[in-house]
Each structure stands twice: as structure tokens, then as C-alpha cells.
Scaffold this motif. Structure first.
Motif, PDB file in Angstrom:
ATOM      1  N   LEU A 272      13.135  14.265  12.921  1.00 28.67           N
ATOM      2  CA  LEU A 272      12.566  12.715  13.249  1.00 28.67           C
ATOM      3  C   LEU A 272      11.226  12.679  12.263  1.00 28.67           C
ATOM      4  O   LEU A 272      10.383  13.410  12.097  1.00 28.67           O
ATOM      5  N   TRP A 273      11.056  11.388  11.872  1.00 33.38           N
ATOM      6  CA  TRP A 273      10.104  11.090  11.013  1.00 33.38           C
ATOM      7  C   TRP A 273       9.628   9.496  11.254  1.00 33.38           C
ATOM      8  O   TRP A 273      10.642   8.782  11.365  1.00 33.38           O
ATOM      9  N   LYS A 274       8.260   9.251  10.651  1.00 36.33           N
ATOM     10  CA  LYS A 274       8.065   7.802  10.696  1.00 36.33           C
ATOM     11  C   LYS A 274       7.054   7.744   9.698  1.00 36.33           C
ATOM     12  O   LYS A 274       6.154   8.548   9.461  1.00 36.33           O
ATOM     13  N   SER A 275       7.351   6.822   8.808  1.00 39.39           N
ATOM     14  CA  SER A 275       6.434   6.139   7.789  1.00 39.39           C
ATOM     15  C   SER A 275       5.907   4.788   7.852  1.00 39.39           C
ATOM     16  O   SER A 275       6.885   3.973   8.166  1.00 39.39           O
ATOM     17  N   ILE A 276       4.759   4.643   7.628  1.00 39.85           N
ATOM     18  CA  ILE A 276       4.188   3.254   7.686  1.00 39.85           C
ATOM     19  C   ILE A 276       3.272   2.971   6.422  1.00 39.85           C
ATOM     20  O   ILE A 276       2.492   3.856   6.053  1.00 39.85           O
ATOM     21  N   GLN A 277       3.615   2.132   5.475  1.00 36.70           N
ATOM     22  CA  GLN A 277       3.247   1.992   4.063  1.00 36.70           C
ATOM     23  C   GLN A 277       2.753   0.274   4.106  1.00 36.70           C
ATOM     24  O   GLN A 277       3.458  -0.443   4.303  1.00 36.70           O
ATOM     25  N   SER A 278       1.291   0.293   3.979  1.00 36.22           N
ATOM     26  CA  SER A 278       0.774  -1.070   3.901  1.00 36.22           C
ATOM     27  C   SER A 278      -0.226  -1.484   2.618  1.00 36.22           C
ATOM     28  O   SER A 278      -0.776  -0.659   2.063  1.00 36.22           O
ATOM     29  N   PHE A 279       0.189  -2.791   1.875  1.00 31.88           N
ATOM     30  CA  PHE A 279      -0.324  -3.022   0.758  1.00 31.88           C
ATOM     31  C   PHE A 279      -1.646  -3.956   0.757  1.00 31.88           C
ATOM     32  O   PHE A 279      -2.666  -3.373   0.397  1.00 31.88           O
ATOM     33  N   THR A 280      -1.587  -4.808   1.624  1.00 30.95           N
ATOM     34  CA  THR A 280      -2.652  -5.584   2.187  1.00 30.95           C
ATOM     35  C   THR A 280      -2.338  -6.033   3.630  1.00 30.95           C
ATOM     36  O   THR A 280      -1.648  -5.448   4.274  1.00 30.95           O
ATOM     37  N   GLU A 281      -3.388  -6.637   4.203  1.00 26.73           N
ATOM     38  CA  GLU A 281      -3.358  -6.839   5.494  1.00 26.73           C
ATOM     39  C   GLU A 281      -2.315  -7.405   6.004  1.00 26.73           C
ATOM     40  O   GLU A 281      -2.275  -8.640   5.460  1.00 26.73           O
ATOM     41  N   GLY A 282      -1.626  -7.180   7.029  1.00 31.55           N
ATOM     42  CA  GLY A 282      -0.463  -8.026   7.315  1.00 31.55           C
ATOM     43  C   GLY A 282       0.861  -7.743   6.611  1.00 31.55           C
ATOM     44  O   GLY A 282       2.006  -8.017   6.846  1.00 31.55           O
TER      45      GLY A 282
END
Length: 829
Positions: free
Chosen positions: A540-550
Motif C-alpha cells: 500500500l502507498w500514498k503520495s501527495i505532491q503540491s506545487f502551490t497552495e491549493g
């Protein structure tokens, strides 16, 4: 005549004679006693009265008498062994420079001894002059002097010989050691030793000459001499020093070369070393006598019943007229690295008591040697008991299920070798110390087999941190390669978690501030059910990628797999199947890969991998190979739909990804000389679509270049390393559907210690990526070369750094890539 008077006179004379005789007897008796007494004194028998110790020493009389094995009042013979043995005992103490014994008689039978003893001086300190600090440290370890030791001439001689030997081993035959002993100014019985090293020019080999060689070129003979080399451009960066021990070893190599060419009577008749100039350069002239060349003649077999002579001759692969090479004959009989010799044939069929002996029966006038190979087959051996020793953490049943040589079966050498390979593949044991001891019983025809193993740490910890682009990057991971779910309730198996059943549990977390986060957990059971080598895995895996707010992309993943060892084409093959699900959820996520910023995409695929591995030691392989073919496919959704995909937006097109992906790779390992290993490798990958209107998906593409490590998984892409170029620089910005790569490495170990395996390498690589199949050209590649180092520590896996030089231009630039530095973290297999 007066008879009476004459008779009286006669009686008087007789009485006088009697008296005189008694006196004479007494005188003789007294004289005899005196003689006996004098003879006793002359024989040296005395009673020891007093002993006086004189000379320069600080010893007490009682200690000296104990050493001399003498006591006051004992009877001693000065001409016997008492005094001689006493002197020997004193000299054996190795603490005296002078020993003398004087005897002074008292009263006839009492003797007084004066023992003069001058002690050897003690060592107060010592030093070296004329050499480097590193050499001084080496010599201190060699001579092993300690303050307070007695300094004797034999000690000085021994030290001088060791010092001279040290410099001879380094090729500095002209180096001399002069020892100076200086009396201590404070303590008259202590000395300082000054070892003055006169380091003349190192003896270099300017030229090596062979005389008498007709069948082998001098250049080839010089190549055979690995350690004794003359100065030349070919050995510009290697030593040409003369070391006599190495010269003798190299001459043995020359003889072995000639023997392999049939010159079994070859000999080095003599050699001479002559000085060429005052700079320490010498010339070595080697005189050889090649003798006659011999050939294999007729080969016959005697005693073989199991296999006919034709079968044995086919394996031996030697025929009349072949050059006579005794080492090749031995290899074909019982020393083949590939296990295709005569002994292997018999021992793989249970003939543990098999014996083979080649005899030369005749040498004809043309130097053909006839052989009769005598065989004693014996009887087949059955395995009675099998035992494994040395496992402290791994449960016995986990080891026993990997054993190929089982009780009740015929003894087979190949099964024993394969068992050791399986032990090593577990990853729990030191590959350099795996051992096996067959204990045959000729009377019963049975054999007991004892395997020995040495546990090594199998768990790993990953802990990294760094600062870049104004943010902190950190990761933490643990891998337990010998986990036990059964042992969760048994606290005795916890170390720090329950161990012993060979299961794998991996946990990992990574963060790049608010930009990226990744969490994963996986579990693998290599023997599902415990009876067959069918593996089960889940992740199982989970990734979160964020470039700018929102703005972010969240990836949720799940995988479940089953694997199986197969016996065809051979039992090195495995098949692994898995079902993988990835869900991409986008929120105001801007990218050029598709035209929507809010939405989702699903990737449900089936993956199957067929692989084969015959590598014995995965950390530092010396031989063997690895191959794998991977096919990854999704359901062909578009084939069951009548939608017009050209008119659909990207959200509709990529709601469910569809594609097929094929990857190939292979690696070979071969030992060149000793532990020097060459690795060759290739790999290819192809990503294609079912439907041309849809095209290839925006995810699952290949990005070629760099170290192959991004630190995190961006939008499902596959990162392909190619050292000497920046990361992902050899693919389009959006990735490429096709890539190819070739690699060759030379590896040499610095340390094969299982707690810290270190090896250095140099490499050449080539690879590229292509966007269309009709443009694919496996010879249109970007090239690089360089060097690196790898460090394997059980707790951290493989750590390494490479310095690669790219010889070609990066796409879009007019200059070649040049030097790049790359870091490697994690396993290489």
C-alpha cells in the motif's frame, strides 16, 4: 759352639723382624689412606659451603642459586655436571653478558664459589632515522621491541634481519640497517638503540631477457610474469621493482605456461641479475630449457561400469594429437568450474566413493603419451542425516525447506552446490563463510551432510536528510528481511521485531516539506502455506505532491501479487504475477501532460514477470546471470466502447488508463582474474497504446539520464539511470515511450567483510530514449564512462557515488554533458 746362645740371638732377630713388619704394615696402611684421601680430593668431590655473587647485577643470591639448581651444603663434583649445568641455566636466562665461576677450597672438603655475573643492558628507548613515519610504524610492528627488554647480540641480529627483510619485500635490496647502542647517561645498565636506515636507490627492473625460448615469444612470457615487470609505457602506472619472492613465483607461472603447451620437461636453468647503472636499475637474464613438446596419445578406460568409454571420452574431450596439458586433464577429470567433469558425472549419481587415477602407460618416439584412466566406482551413497549449524535467528524449518540434498536420497554434488546457492539467496547468511562437510561411511554406504552458516544482519534502516531549494528533504525507512508473523506473540523472537521466518516487511516515509510526501508499507511471504515456494506479496502507498497552495496531486496505490518457482526450462526460473491499482486525484494541478487540472485518473493493470537468476552472491557476484521479461497490461477499455475519442477531452480519455508495456533486461557476471569481475548489462522498455486515437497515457513513461533516483515517484514515471548526464535529460519533458540502455562494469573488492562490503568500479554506458517506434535505433545512443565506489552495510543497503563523463550533447544543447556526480542509495538488485 754355644748352640743355646745362637738360638737366643735368632729369637731376638725374629722378634725384631716382627716388630719392623708391623711398623711397615702400619706405614703402608697410613700411606694408602692418605693416597685414597688425596685421590678423593683430586676427583673434585666437595661440600658446597658459601656462594658469593659478584659483578654488575642486581640479583640476590637466593634467586641465582635457584636458577643454578644449587643448595648450600649439597655435595658437588667440580669435575662433574653440576657446575656445567648451572652455567647453562644462567645463560638460558638471556639476561647476562658475562658469566664466570671461581672456586676457592676450604679445609679439604668444603668449597667456596664466587659467581661473577654481568647483566645485559636494558632497553630504555629506540628510534629510527632515515625513513618515513609510515615505514617507522610498520617496522615497530615487525621488530616488537619493548622498553625493559634485555639487549643481546642475538636480539640486535634478529631486529636487523627483520628490517632488511622488510625493505627487500619492497624491492629495496640495497637498503642497509646500522644499529648503534648508546649507554644511558642516567642508568649505566640501560641503552638506547638507534636504527640508522641507509636507504639506497630502489632496485628497478629496466629489462627482462629470456634466452633459450623458441616456441613461446618473449613478450608472452613477460605478460605471464604478473609481478615482475620491466619499465615500459604499458606499465607506466604500475611498479617495476624487483622483489625476489615475487620473481620466484613468476618463474613458476612461466613454467606453468610451458606445461600447458606440452613442454612438461621445461625448466629454468638459471637466472642472473646485473646492475645497469648507479640509479638502481637492473637487467634480469633468464635462461630456459624448453625440452620436447608432448601430445596426448591413445586414452583408454579401465574399471568403468556405470558409463561406457564413449560417454567418458566425450566428457573428457581430449583426443590423440592434442597438446599434452596436465592441468587441463585434471580440470576435465575433477576440477571443472562448470561442473561438467568426470567426477561431477559420477558424484551427481551418488558415487561419493568414486576414485579416478590417470596413468601414463607409454611414450612413443613422436612424444605421444598414452593414458590409461583407472576408475573405482564404488557404490552409490545414500544421505542418512542432514544438519545445519550456525543459525542463531533463522528458524530451522526456514533453512531446511531450501535444502536440495534430503535424507534417503542419493548423494549429488550438484544438490549440495545448489543448496548453498539457496542459502545465500535468503540474504541472512555470510556468503564467504558458507560451508558443507560430507561425512561418508564406507561400510554402510551412507553419508551425513553438515551445512554450516554464519548469520549476518538482514534488516536495514534508511535515514536521510538534506536542504535544497529553500526546503528540508528527509526520509525514514526500515526493512525487516527475516520477519516472523508467527513470532509476534513470542517475545523471545523480537530483535527488535519478531524474526526467523524469512518474511519481508518494509515501512517507508518521506517528506519534502509541503511539496511532497510519500508513505508506503509492503509485506512478502516467500512460502505461502509453508509447503511450496509460492510467494505472496501485498503493498500500500500514498503520495501527495503540491506545487502551490491549493494545487496538488494525490496518488493512492495498492498491489497484490503471487509468485512461483518453476522447474522448466530449469529450476532457476520464477514467475511473478500481480494486480496493481493506482488512482491519481488532481486538484488545481497544472501540467502539460493533459488539459484538465481538476479530476482523476485510474490505472488498473496486470503485471507478469518471468525471470531467471543464477547469481550466487547478490552483493558481490563473481559469476552467474540475471534475466527478466516483464509485461504490464491494462484492460483495453476502448475496444469495448463506441466513443469518438478524438472529440473527448483528456479527463474522459484518461479516466481509465489503457496501455501495454514490455521491459527486458539481462546481466552477466564473469570473474576475470581472482576477484576482478566484469559485468555486462542491457535493458529495453516499450510503452504503447491499444487505440491510436487515445495514444500513450500521460503516466508510466520513461525518463532516461542521471542516477535513476528522484527521491520520490512523480506521476507514475519510471526513472532510468544513465551516468554522465543530468537526471531525465535524455528524454522529452513529458517522458518517452521507448528506451534502451547498455552497460559494462569492471569491479574489484576492497573488502568482502559481510558487515561492510566495499568495491570500486569503472564503467562504460550507452543509452537513449525515443518517442516513436519508427525512430527507434538501438545504435543511436548517448555514451559515457567513469568510475565509482560501492559500500554495502547490512543496516543501510548499498551506498555509492559515481563520477561519470558524458561524451555526447544533451538534447537541446550544443556542448557535451561532461563530468557529472551521481549518488546511489538502496539495493542494486
Amino acid at each position: 759352639m754355644n748352640i743355646k746362645k745362637e738360638k737366643g740371638d735368632l729369637e731376638k732377630q725374629l722378634n725384631r723382624l716382627k716388630k719392623n713388619s708391623l711398623i711397615i704394615f702400619l706405614l703402608i696402611l697410613i700411606n694408602t689412606c692418605v693416597v685414597f684421601s688425596q685421590e678423593e680430593n683430586l676427583n673434585g668431590n666437595y661440600i658446597l659451603g658459601q656462594v658469593e655473587i659478584t659483578g654488575q647485577n642486581k640479583l640476590d643470591k637466593k634467586s641465582v642459586l635457584n636458577v643454578m639448581n644449587l643448595k648450600i651444603g649439597q655435595k658437588i663434583n667440580t669435575n662433574g655436571e653440576e657446575i656445567t649445568n648451572a652455567v647453562k641455566s644462567l645463560w638460558n636466562q638471556n639476561i647476562f653478558s658475562d658469566i664466570k665461576i671461581f672456586k676457592i677450597e676450604k679445609e679439604n672438603k668444603i668449597i667456596h664459589l664466587e659467581v661473577l655475573l654481568n647483566s645485559l643492558p636494558k632497553l630504555s628507548k629506540f628510534k629510527f632515522t632515515g625513513i618515513k613515519k609510515s615505514e617507522e610504524d610498520d617496522l615497530r610492528d615487525k621488530i616488537r621491541l619493548k622498553v625493559g627488554m634485555s639487549v643481546s647480540s642475538s636480539l640486535l641480529k634478529n631486529c636487523t634481519e627483520k628490517i632488511n627483510s622488510y625493505f627487500i619485500e619492497k624491492g629495496r635490496l640495497n637498503t642497509k640497517c646500522i644499529v648503534e647502542s648508546v649507554t644511558d647517561s642516567v642508568n649505566f645498565n640501560s641503552v638506547t638503540l638507534n636504527f640508522n636506515i641507509i636507504d639506497n636507490h630502489r632496485i628497478k627492473i629496466d629489462e627482462i631477457s629470456f634466452n633459450g625460448n623458441k616456441s613461446v615469444k618473449t613478450s608472452k612470457l613477460k605478460k605471464t610474469m604478473k609481478n615482475t615487470r620491466e619499465k615500459s609505457l604499458r606499465f607506466l602506472f604500475s611498479s617495476s621493482k624487483l622483489v625476489m619472492k615475487q620473481l620466484e613465483e613468476d618463474l613458476v607461472s612461466v613454467r606453468s605456461l610451458y606445461n600447458s603447451k606440452g613442454f612438461r620437461d621445461f625448466k629454468v636453468t638459471d637466472y642472473s641479475i646485473s646492475e645497469i647503472n648507479d640509479n638502481g636499475s637492473v637487467r634480469i637474464d633468464i635462461n630456459v630449457d624448453e625440452g620436447d613438446q608432448y601430445f596426448f596419445g591413445d586414452i583408454s578406460w579401465l574399471g568403468n561400469k556405470k558409463y561406457d568409454s564413449e560417454k567418458l571420452s566425450e566428457i573428457l574431450s581430449l583426443k590423440r594429437g592434442d597438446i599434452y596439458d596436465s592441468s587441463l586433464l585434471d580440470e576435465r577429470i575433477n576440477m571443472s568450474r562448470n561442473g561438467d567433469d568426470i567426477s561431477a558425472l559420477y558424484m551427481d549419481d551418488g558415487y561419493l566413493f568414486f576414485q579416478i587415477n590417470p596413468l601414463e602407460t607409454f611414450v612413443d618416439s613422436t612424444n605421444h603419451i598414452n593414458l590409461e584412466i583407472q576408475i573405482k566406482e564404488g557404490k552409490q551413497a545414500l544421505i542418512r542425516n542432514v544438519k545445519v549449524e550456525g543459525n542463531t535467528k533463522t528458524n530451522d524449518r526456514i533453512i531446511m525447506r531450501e535444502i536440495r540434498s534430503l535424507p534417503g536420497e542419493l548423494f549429488k554434488r550438484s544438490d549440495i552446490i545448489r543448496t548453498q546457492e539457496e542459502f545465500n539467496r535468503l540474504g541472512f547468511f555470510n556468503p564467504e563463510s558458507l560451508g558443507v562437510t560430507p561425512l561418508p561411511d564406507p561400510e554402510t554406504g551412507n553419508v551425513d551432510i553438515y551445512y554450516s552458516v554464519e548469520e549476518k544482519p538482514a534488516d536495514q534502516v534508511e535515514l536521510q536528510g538534506g536542504w535544497g531549494n529553500g526546503m528540508f528533504v528527509g526520509s525514514f525507512g526500515v526493512s525487516f528481511s527475516n520477519f516472523s508473523t508467527r513470532g509476534i506473540k513470542d517475545k523471545t523472537t523480537w530483535s527488535p521485531l519478531p524474526t526467523g521466518d524469512g518474511q519481508k516487511l518494509r515501512l517507508r516515509a518521506q517528506s519534502n516539506g509541503s511539496y511532497y510526501q510519500n508513505y508506503s508499507v509492503s509485506f512478502e511471504e516467500p512460502w505461502l502455506g509453508g509447503k511450496k515456494p509460492n510467494s505472496f506479496s501485498i503493498a500500500l502507498w500514498k503520495s501527495i505532491q503540491s506545487f502551490t497552495e491549493g494545487s496538488k496531486m494525490e496518488i493512492l496505490g495498492f498491489s497484490i501479487g503471487l509468485g512461483k518457482r518453476v522447474k522448466w526450462p530449469d529450476d532457476y526460473f520464477t514467475i511473478n504475477n500481480s494486480i496493481n491499482i493506482n488512482r491519481y486525484e488532481l486538484e488545481d494541478y497544472q501540467t502539460s501532460l493533459f488539459d484538465f487540472s481538476d479530476g482523476y485518473s485510474n490505472n488498473i493493470n496486470f503485471s507478469t514477470t518471468i525471470s531467471r537468476s543464477s547469481v550466487f552472491n547478490p552483493i558481490y557476484p563473481r559469476y552467474g546471470s540475471r534475466f527478466s521479461v516483464n509485461l504490464e497490461v491494462t484492460p483495453p477499455y476502448s475496444l469495448f466502447s463506441d466513443k469518438n475519442y478524438e472529440s473527448l477531452n483528456d479527463q474522459e480519455k484518461f479516466k481509465f488508463l489503457e496501455y501495454k508495456k514490455v521491459k527486458f533486461n539481462g546481466s552477466w557476471y564473469n570473474s576475470l582474474i581472482g576477484d576482478l569481475v566484469i559485468k555486462t548489462h542491457f535493458e529495453f522498455g516499450f510503452l504503447s497504446a491499444y487505440n491510436k486515437e487515445l495514444g500513450i497515457p500521460p503516466f508510466e513513461r520513461f525518463f532516461v539520464g542521471g542516477d535513476g533516483l528522484s527521491g520520490y515517484s512523480l506521476d507514475g514515471r519510471e526513472l532510468i539511470s544513465l551516468r554522465g548526464y543530468p537526471n531525465s535529460s535524455l528524454s522529452q519533458n513529458d517522458g518517452s515511450p521507448i528506451y534502451g540502455k547498455y552497460n559494462m562494469e569492471l569491479r574489484y573488492p576492497v573488502s568482502l567483510n559481510p558487515s561492510s562490503t566495499i568495491y570500486v568500479l569503472c564503467f562504460m554506458e550507452a543509452g537513449n530514449s525515443w518517442n516513436e517506434m519508427n525512430k527507434f535505433n538501438p545504435f543511436d545512443v548517448k555514451r559515457s564512462a567513469g568510475m565509482g565506489i560501492r559500500i554495502f552495510m547490512p543496516m543501510f543497503g548499498i551506498l555509492g557515488v559515481d563520477f561519470g563523463h558524458g561524451f555526447d550533447n544533451i538534447p537541446g544543447y550544443n556542448v557535451k554533458s561532461g563530468w557529472q556526480t551521481h549518488f546511489t542509495i538502496g539495493q542494486q538488485f
